[in-house]
Write an enzyme that holds these catalytic residues in place. Sequence first.
Site, PDB file in Angstrom:
ATOM      1  N   LYS A  80       0.947  -1.143   0.026  1.00  0.00           N
ATOM      2  CA  LYS A  80       0.105   0.151  -0.089  1.00  0.00           C
ATOM      3  C   LYS A  80       0.993   1.224   0.036  1.00  0.00           C
ATOM      4  O   LYS A  80       1.618   1.270  -0.630  1.00  0.00           O
ATOM      5  CB  LYS A  80      -0.988  -0.118   1.104  1.00  0.00           C
ATOM      6  CG  LYS A  80      -1.966  -1.165   1.226  1.00  0.00           C
ATOM      7  CD  LYS A  80      -3.197  -1.172   2.176  1.00  0.00           C
ATOM      8  CE  LYS A  80      -3.949  -2.461   1.743  1.00  0.00           C
ATOM      9  NZ  LYS A  80      -5.131  -2.371   2.848  1.00  0.00           N
ATOM     10  N   HIS A 128      -8.628  -3.284  -6.607  1.00  0.00           N
ATOM     11  CA  HIS A 128      -8.424  -3.301  -5.042  1.00  0.00           C
ATOM     12  C   HIS A 128      -9.469  -2.414  -4.306  1.00  0.00           C
ATOM     13  O   HIS A 128      -9.911  -1.477  -4.891  1.00  0.00           O
ATOM     14  CB  HIS A 128      -7.019  -2.676  -4.576  1.00  0.00           C
ATOM     15  CG  HIS A 128      -6.991  -3.106  -3.028  1.00  0.00           C
ATOM     16  ND1 HIS A 128      -7.445  -2.218  -1.927  1.00  0.00           N
ATOM     17  CD2 HIS A 128      -6.147  -4.163  -2.394  1.00  0.00           C
ATOM     18  CE1 HIS A 128      -7.168  -2.783  -0.818  1.00  0.00           C
ATOM     19  NE2 HIS A 128      -6.418  -4.019  -1.346  1.00  0.00           N
ATOM     20  N   GLU A 188     -11.679 -10.078  -1.029  1.00  0.00           N
ATOM     21  CA  GLU A 188     -11.147  -9.352   0.134  1.00  0.00           C
ATOM     22  C   GLU A 188     -12.399  -8.556   0.801  1.00  0.00           C
ATOM     23  O   GLU A 188     -12.741  -7.501   0.310  1.00  0.00           O
ATOM     24  CB  GLU A 188      -9.911  -8.498  -0.028  1.00  0.00           C
ATOM     25  CG  GLU A 188      -8.663  -8.803  -0.450  1.00  0.00           C
ATOM     26  CD  GLU A 188      -7.338  -7.949  -0.365  1.00  0.00           C
ATOM     27  OE1 GLU A 188      -7.595  -6.797  -0.860  1.00  0.00           O
ATOM     28  OE2 GLU A 188      -6.667  -8.161  -0.049  1.00  0.00           O
TER      29      GLU A 188
END
Length: 227
Positions: free
Chosen positions: A14, A96, A144
Amino acid sequence: MTKLNTPILVINFKNYPRALGRGAIELSKVAEKVSRDLSVSIAVAPPQPTLLSVANSVDIPVLAQHVDDVRTGSTTGYIPIESLSRAGAAGSIINHSEHKIPHEAVVRIVEMLREYGLTSVVCASDVSEAEALASSEPDFIAVEPPELIGTGRAVSKVSPEVISRSVEMVSIRSSSTTVLCGAGIVSGEDVSAALRLGAEGVLVASGIVKSDDPEAKIREMAMPLRL
Ligand code: G3P
């Protein structure tokens, strides 16, 4: 093409402060050392500005955290796939939950990555998104649940059915897509639980990048992945 072998530990740096600038190279070298010591497949996804430097510093696969659906040329500030290829990246994370894009863009990017011989790791927030995105036949789908990201509450323990159902539904839609999982994974046992549920690897960020001892934590999470 640098293949991502499974089972695999993907470390998403990240933009955590430790992983900015030279920190990305240092952390990637730690991951490479563990990968070599334990003969475990580990890939890293460093902050975008460090991609070329990291790819030139380690022999493990380096992934972008995002890539844009644009060509080269007058696309100021965007990241075309060609730039990843020239930087030595092995592929890219796409969609993401912290950087979501329209599904039609995901489909185009997966296809363009394939044209460049690069790996696609498409993120999905839940089973239905994983099932929908599997139709584009990416190399990997990483499920996720956003509400667990960064919490230390592992998806493989808190929501095991999300993993097992994603594995089931993705296999129906695509025979060439491997399922990974992420969100809240902070221990070797969390990794083992994910493998028992049918995932072939994990995406981890804060458990490693914010750890007091990243090398020890990478080792702990890599051990269950040894063949
Ligand atoms: O891409 C993986 C990441 O979103 C998971 O975050 O901090 O829960 O490991 P974390």
